[in-house]
Motif scaffolding. Structure first.
Motif, short mmCIF file in Angstrom:
data_model
loop_
_atom_site.label_atom_id
_atom_site.label_comp_id
_atom_site.label_asym_id
_atom_site.label_seq_id
_atom_site.Cartn_x
_atom_site.Cartn_y
_atom_site.Cartn_z
N PHE A 109 -50.52 -13.79 7.34
CA PHE A 109 -50.42 -14.91 8.27
C PHE A 109 -50.70 -14.46 9.69
CE2 PHE A 109 -47.38 -15.71 4.83
CZ PHE A 109 -47.84 -16.92 4.37
N GLU A 110 -51.15 -15.40 10.51
CA GLU A 110 -51.34 -15.17 11.93
C GLU A 110 -50.50 -16.22 12.67
OE1 GLU A 110 -55.37 -13.64 13.54
OE2 GLU A 110 -55.31 -15.81 13.88
N VAL A 111 -49.62 -15.76 13.55
CA VAL A 111 -48.72 -16.63 14.30
C VAL A 111 -49.22 -16.69 15.74
CG1 VAL A 111 -46.33 -16.95 15.09
CG2 VAL A 111 -46.78 -15.97 12.82
N ALA A 112 -49.47 -17.91 16.24
CA ALA A 112 -49.97 -18.09 17.61
C ALA A 112 -48.87 -17.79 18.62
CB ALA A 112 -50.47 -19.51 17.79
N ARG A 137 -50.62 -14.15 24.68
CA ARG A 137 -50.70 -12.88 23.95
C ARG A 137 -51.59 -13.08 22.74
NH1 ARG A 137 -45.27 -9.55 23.69
NH2 ARG A 137 -46.68 -7.92 24.30
N PRO A 138 -52.11 -12.02 22.17
CA PRO A 138 -52.92 -12.18 20.96
C PRO A 138 -52.06 -12.69 19.80
CG PRO A 138 -52.83 -9.86 21.65
CD PRO A 138 -52.03 -10.65 22.62
N PRO A 139 -52.67 -13.37 18.85
CA PRO A 139 -51.91 -13.84 17.68
C PRO A 139 -51.25 -12.67 16.97
CG PRO A 139 -54.13 -14.75 17.66
CD PRO A 139 -54.08 -13.73 18.75
N LEU A 140 -50.11 -12.93 16.39
CA LEU A 140 -49.35 -11.90 15.68
C LEU A 140 -49.66 -11.99 14.20
CD1 LEU A 140 -47.16 -9.73 15.59
CD2 LEU A 140 -45.46 -11.57 15.56
N ARG A 141 -50.19 -10.93 13.63
CA ARG A 141 -50.51 -10.88 12.20
C ARG A 141 -49.35 -10.27 11.45
NH1 ARG A 141 -56.49 -8.76 13.49
NH2 ARG A 141 -57.33 -10.76 14.16
N VAL A 142 -48.85 -10.99 10.43
CA VAL A 142 -47.67 -10.55 9.71
C VAL A 142 -47.82 -10.74 8.20
CG1 VAL A 142 -46.06 -10.93 11.61
CG2 VAL A 142 -46.54 -12.78 10.04
N CYS A 143 -47.02 -9.98 7.45
CA CYS A 143 -46.96 -10.11 6.00
C CYS A 143 -45.95 -11.22 5.66
CB CYS A 143 -46.54 -8.78 5.37
SG CYS A 143 -44.85 -8.28 5.75
N PRO A 144 -45.88 -11.66 4.40
CA PRO A 144 -44.92 -12.71 4.02
C PRO A 144 -43.47 -12.35 4.32
CG PRO A 144 -46.56 -12.45 2.30
CD PRO A 144 -46.78 -11.34 3.29
N VAL A 145 -43.10 -11.08 4.20
CA VAL A 145 -41.73 -10.65 4.44
C VAL A 145 -41.34 -10.82 5.91
CG1 VAL A 145 -40.18 -8.64 4.42
CG2 VAL A 145 -41.71 -9.06 2.50
N HIS A 146 -42.27 -10.57 6.81
CA HIS A 146 -41.97 -10.63 8.24
C HIS A 146 -42.34 -11.95 8.91
CE1 HIS A 146 -41.88 -6.09 7.98
NE2 HIS A 146 -40.69 -6.47 8.41
N LEU A 149 -45.18 -19.71 19.92
CA LEU A 149 -45.22 -21.12 20.26
C LEU A 149 -44.21 -21.90 19.42
CD1 LEU A 149 -49.07 -21.70 20.40
CD2 LEU A 149 -47.52 -21.29 22.30
N TRP A 150 -43.68 -22.98 19.99
CA TRP A 150 -42.78 -23.84 19.23
C TRP A 150 -43.19 -25.29 19.44
CZ3 TRP A 150 -40.07 -22.00 15.51
CH2 TRP A 150 -39.20 -22.85 14.83
N PRO A 151 -43.44 -26.06 18.40
CA PRO A 151 -43.37 -25.65 17.00
C PRO A 151 -44.43 -24.59 16.71
CG PRO A 151 -44.34 -27.84 17.16
CD PRO A 151 -43.89 -27.45 18.54
N PRO A 152 -44.13 -23.72 15.75
CA PRO A 152 -45.02 -22.60 15.48
C PRO A 152 -46.37 -23.04 14.90
CG PRO A 152 -43.24 -22.64 13.89
CD PRO A 152 -42.95 -23.70 14.89
N GLU A 153 -47.39 -22.29 15.25
CA GLU A 153 -48.72 -22.48 14.68
C GLU A 153 -49.00 -21.27 13.80
OE1 GLU A 153 -51.71 -23.24 17.62
OE2 GLU A 153 -50.43 -24.66 18.67
N ILE A 154 -49.08 -21.50 12.49
CA ILE A 154 -49.25 -20.42 11.52
C ILE A 154 -50.54 -20.65 10.77
CG2 ILE A 154 -48.24 -19.26 9.52
CD1 ILE A 154 -45.53 -20.54 10.47
N ILE A 155 -51.37 -19.60 10.67
CA ILE A 155 -52.66 -19.69 9.98
C ILE A 155 -52.65 -18.68 8.83
CG2 ILE A 155 -55.14 -19.37 10.20
CD1 ILE A 155 -54.76 -20.00 13.22
N LEU A 156 -53.09 -19.12 7.68
CA LEU A 156 -53.24 -18.23 6.53
C LEU A 156 -54.53 -17.45 6.70
CD1 LEU A 156 -52.23 -17.41 3.68
CD2 LEU A 156 -53.71 -19.23 2.79
N ILE A 157 -54.45 -16.12 6.75
CA ILE A 157 -55.65 -15.29 6.94
C ILE A 157 -55.96 -14.40 5.74
CG2 ILE A 157 -55.44 -15.26 9.44
CD1 ILE A 157 -54.35 -12.36 9.16
N GLY A 158 -55.09 -14.36 4.75
CA GLY A 158 -55.30 -13.53 3.58
C GLY A 158 -54.44 -13.99 2.44
N ARG A 159 -54.42 -13.19 1.40
CA ARG A 159 -53.59 -13.48 0.23
C ARG A 159 -52.78 -12.26 -0.12
NH1 ARG A 159 -57.87 -17.06 -3.18
NH2 ARG A 159 -58.34 -18.35 -1.41
N PRO A 160 -51.52 -12.46 -0.51
CA PRO A 160 -50.67 -11.30 -0.82
C PRO A 160 -51.14 -10.55 -2.04
CG PRO A 160 -49.45 -13.37 -1.13
CD PRO A 160 -50.81 -13.70 -0.63
#
Length: 70
Positions: free
Chosen positions: A31-34, A38-47, A59-70
């Protein structure tokens, strides 16, 4: 989605370089969190959840983009 396949999780605190504290997760980012100013934050499902609460300038409400698959 193939552009980010090698992205590594930067969560939950959102360090911006390889030497940042709190970024020792070596799982692939899914996932990528806006964030504001700052640059978007790339995180795994756990984080994903902790990063929404703990990372700086999410950002709130959060903007989350799916960038990959687990």
């Amino acid at each position: 989605m193939s552009v980010h396949r090698s992205a590594v999780c930067r969560g939950p605190y959102g360090g911006d370089d390889d030497r940042a504290d709190g970024t020792d997760c070596s799982d692939p980012a899914v996932f990528e969190v806006a964030r504001q100013g700052r640059p978007p934050l790339r995180v795994c499902p756990v984080h994903l959840g902790p990063s929404l609460l703990l990372a700086s300038r999410v950002l709130w409400p959060p903007e989350i983009i799916l960038i990959g698959r687990p």
